[in-house]
Design a protein around this motif. Structure first.
Motif, PDB file in Angstrom:
ATOM      1  N   THR A  57       0.867  -1.182   0.000  1.00  0.00           N
ATOM      2  CA  THR A  57       0.000   0.000   0.000  1.00  0.00           C
ATOM      3  C   THR A  57       0.897   1.223   0.000  1.00  0.00           C
ATOM      4  OG1 THR A  57      -0.107   0.096   2.423  1.00  0.00           O
ATOM      5  CG2 THR A  57      -1.846  -1.153   1.301  1.00  0.00           C
ATOM      6  N   GLU A  58       0.348   2.332  -0.436  1.00  0.00           N
ATOM      7  CA  GLU A  58       1.098   3.588  -0.342  1.00  0.00           C
ATOM      8  C   GLU A  58       0.118   4.746  -0.223  1.00  0.00           C
ATOM      9  OE1 GLU A  58       2.629   5.378  -4.390  1.00  0.00           O
ATOM     10  OE2 GLU A  58       3.211   3.268  -4.288  1.00  0.00           O
ATOM     11  N   ILE A  59       0.635   5.840   0.338  1.00  0.00           N
ATOM     12  CA  ILE A  59      -0.176   7.031   0.530  1.00  0.00           C
ATOM     13  C   ILE A  59       0.735   8.259   0.481  1.00  0.00           C
ATOM     14  CG2 ILE A  59      -0.049   7.042   3.071  1.00  0.00           C
ATOM     15  CD1 ILE A  59      -3.117   7.753   2.983  1.00  0.00           C
ATOM     16  N   GLY A 108       6.844 -13.221   7.852  1.00  0.00           N
ATOM     17  CA  GLY A 108       6.488 -11.932   7.269  1.00  0.00           C
ATOM     18  C   GLY A 108       7.602 -10.923   7.427  1.00  0.00           C
ATOM     19  N   GLU A 109       8.012 -10.341   6.300  1.00  0.00           N
ATOM     20  CA  GLU A 109       8.973  -9.247   6.321  1.00  0.00           C
ATOM     21  C   GLU A 109       8.195  -7.960   6.088  1.00  0.00           C
ATOM     22  OE1 GLU A 109      13.133  -7.679   4.318  1.00  0.00           O
ATOM     23  OE2 GLU A 109      12.043  -9.310   3.337  1.00  0.00           O
ATOM     24  N   HIS A 110       8.052  -7.168   7.142  1.00  0.00           N
ATOM     25  CA  HIS A 110       7.267  -5.935   7.099  1.00  0.00           C
ATOM     26  C   HIS A 110       8.203  -4.764   6.806  1.00  0.00           C
ATOM     27  CE1 HIS A 110       3.316  -4.162   8.109  1.00  0.00           C
ATOM     28  NE2 HIS A 110       4.057  -3.066   8.125  1.00  0.00           N
ATOM     29  N   ILE A 111       7.785  -3.901   5.886  1.00  0.00           N
ATOM     30  CA  ILE A 111       8.639  -2.800   5.442  1.00  0.00           C
ATOM     31  C   ILE A 111       7.848  -1.496   5.399  1.00  0.00           C
ATOM     32  CG2 ILE A 111      10.098  -1.944   3.554  1.00  0.00           C
ATOM     33  CD1 ILE A 111       9.764  -5.243   2.826  1.00  0.00           C
ATOM     34  N   PHE A 112       8.420  -0.477   6.013  1.00  0.00           N
ATOM     35  CA  PHE A 112       7.947   0.902   5.867  1.00  0.00           C
ATOM     36  C   PHE A 112       9.031   1.655   5.112  1.00  0.00           C
ATOM     37  CE2 PHE A 112       6.119  -0.370   9.996  1.00  0.00           C
ATOM     38  CZ  PHE A 112       4.786  -0.088   9.784  1.00  0.00           C
ATOM     39  N   THR A 150       6.305  16.989   0.758  1.00  0.00           N
ATOM     40  CA  THR A 150       5.430  15.817   0.744  1.00  0.00           C
ATOM     41  C   THR A 150       6.281  14.552   0.804  1.00  0.00           C
ATOM     42  OG1 THR A 150       5.334  15.565  -1.667  1.00  0.00           O
ATOM     43  CG2 THR A 150       3.693  17.020  -0.652  1.00  0.00           C
ATOM     44  N   THR A 151       5.660  13.508   1.300  1.00  0.00           N
ATOM     45  CA  THR A 151       6.329  12.220   1.460  1.00  0.00           C
ATOM     46  C   THR A 151       5.361  11.117   1.076  1.00  0.00           C
ATOM     47  OG1 THR A 151       7.571  13.114   3.342  1.00  0.00           O
ATOM     48  CG2 THR A 151       7.487  10.700   3.142  1.00  0.00           C
ATOM     49  N   THR A 152       5.850  10.128   0.369  1.00  0.00           N
ATOM     50  CA  THR A 152       5.052   8.934   0.110  1.00  0.00           C
ATOM     51  C   THR A 152       5.475   7.861   1.103  1.00  0.00           C
ATOM     52  OG1 THR A 152       4.753   9.421  -2.232  1.00  0.00           O
ATOM     53  CG2 THR A 152       4.453   7.133  -1.562  1.00  0.00           C
ATOM     54  N   LEU A 153       4.491   7.332   1.828  1.00  0.00           N
ATOM     55  CA  LEU A 153       4.720   6.183   2.690  1.00  0.00           C
ATOM     56  C   LEU A 153       4.351   4.944   1.887  1.00  0.00           C
ATOM     57  CD1 LEU A 153       5.110   4.651   5.460  1.00  0.00           C
ATOM     58  CD2 LEU A 153       2.633   4.918   5.708  1.00  0.00           C
ATOM     59  N   ILE A 154       5.287   4.019   1.795  1.00  0.00           N
ATOM     60  CA  ILE A 154       5.012   2.711   1.207  1.00  0.00           C
ATOM     61  C   ILE A 154       5.082   1.712   2.349  1.00  0.00           C
ATOM     62  CG2 ILE A 154       5.766   0.935  -0.431  1.00  0.00           C
ATOM     63  CD1 ILE A 154       7.167   3.299  -1.962  1.00  0.00           C
ATOM     64  N   GLN A 155       3.993   1.029   2.571  1.00  0.00           N
ATOM     65  CA  GLN A 155       3.945  -0.012   3.602  1.00  0.00           C
ATOM     66  C   GLN A 155       3.677  -1.320   2.879  1.00  0.00           C
ATOM     67  OE1 GLN A 155       1.786  -1.232   7.790  1.00  0.00           O
ATOM     68  NE2 GLN A 155       0.943   0.492   6.700  1.00  0.00           N
ATOM     69  N   ARG A 156       4.569  -2.286   3.085  1.00  0.00           N
ATOM     70  CA  ARG A 156       4.365  -3.562   2.418  1.00  0.00           C
ATOM     71  C   ARG A 156       4.853  -4.698   3.303  1.00  0.00           C
ATOM     72  NH1 ARG A 156       9.335  -1.897  -0.087  1.00  0.00           N
ATOM     73  NH2 ARG A 156      10.669  -3.674  -0.467  1.00  0.00           N
ATOM     74  N   GLU A 157       4.417  -5.888   2.957  1.00  0.00           N
ATOM     75  CA  GLU A 157       4.886  -7.065   3.665  1.00  0.00           C
ATOM     76  C   GLU A 157       4.998  -8.214   2.681  1.00  0.00           C
ATOM     77  OE1 GLU A 157       4.543  -9.359   7.888  1.00  0.00           O
ATOM     78  OE2 GLU A 157       3.334  -7.581   7.522  1.00  0.00           O
TER      79      GLU A 157
END
Length: 144
Positions: free
Chosen positions: A6-8, A88-92, A101-108
């Motif tokens: 996901t990203e925002i 699970g490898e969780h990544i921010f 501005t900043t894009t947060l990418i959250q993935r696993e």
């Protein structure tokens, strides 16, 4: 392997997003998905995280911190019971656009023999949890 991503876009500089994201003691106040994160967050250390995807009781993990790079990236690797069952490898990741501005990418990235059995709940609940956390993080950062 299964990945949820996901990203925002957040209207705040990366250092401000990082400050909120890594102020773990405040998670119970704003984070609907990761209701707490405890421990010394440094590369190689074990931490404790409680995740509560929508519609579930939640799960407690004790992952190992793989990377903790200020204003850029935070990642860990956790296992359910033992490695290879459900990992699970969780990544921010923070992408600083140099314009406030900043894009947060959250993935696993999920691996293990249980992943096919849990794919439906990952696609629904876990992804919804990521999105809910992203939205609240955006809201907190943009209201500062």
């Amino acid at each position: 392997m299964k990945q949820i991503r996901t990203e925002i876009l957040i209207k705040a500089p990366a250092h401000q997003v990082w400050q909120v994201l890594t102020h773990f003691k405040a998670y119970p106040d704003w984070n609907p998905f990761m209701v707490y994160l405890k421990g010394d967050v440094e590369e190689g250390a074990k931490i404790e995280v409680k995740m509560v995807p929508p519609g579930s009781k939640g799960m407690i993990f004790k992952p190992k911190v793989l990377k903790f790079q200020q204003n850029k990236e935070f990642r860990w690797l956790g296992h359910t019971m033992f490695p290879g069952l459900f990992d699970g490898e969780h990544i921010f990741e923070l992408v600083d656009h140099q314009n406030g501005t900043t894009t947060l990418i959250q993935r696993e990235n999920f691996r293990g023999i249980l992943v096919p059995l849990l794919q439906k709940s990952l696609d629904k609940g876990t992804k919804a949890g990521f999105e809910a956390m992203n939205k609240k993080l955006k809201q907190v950062c943009e209201s500062m």
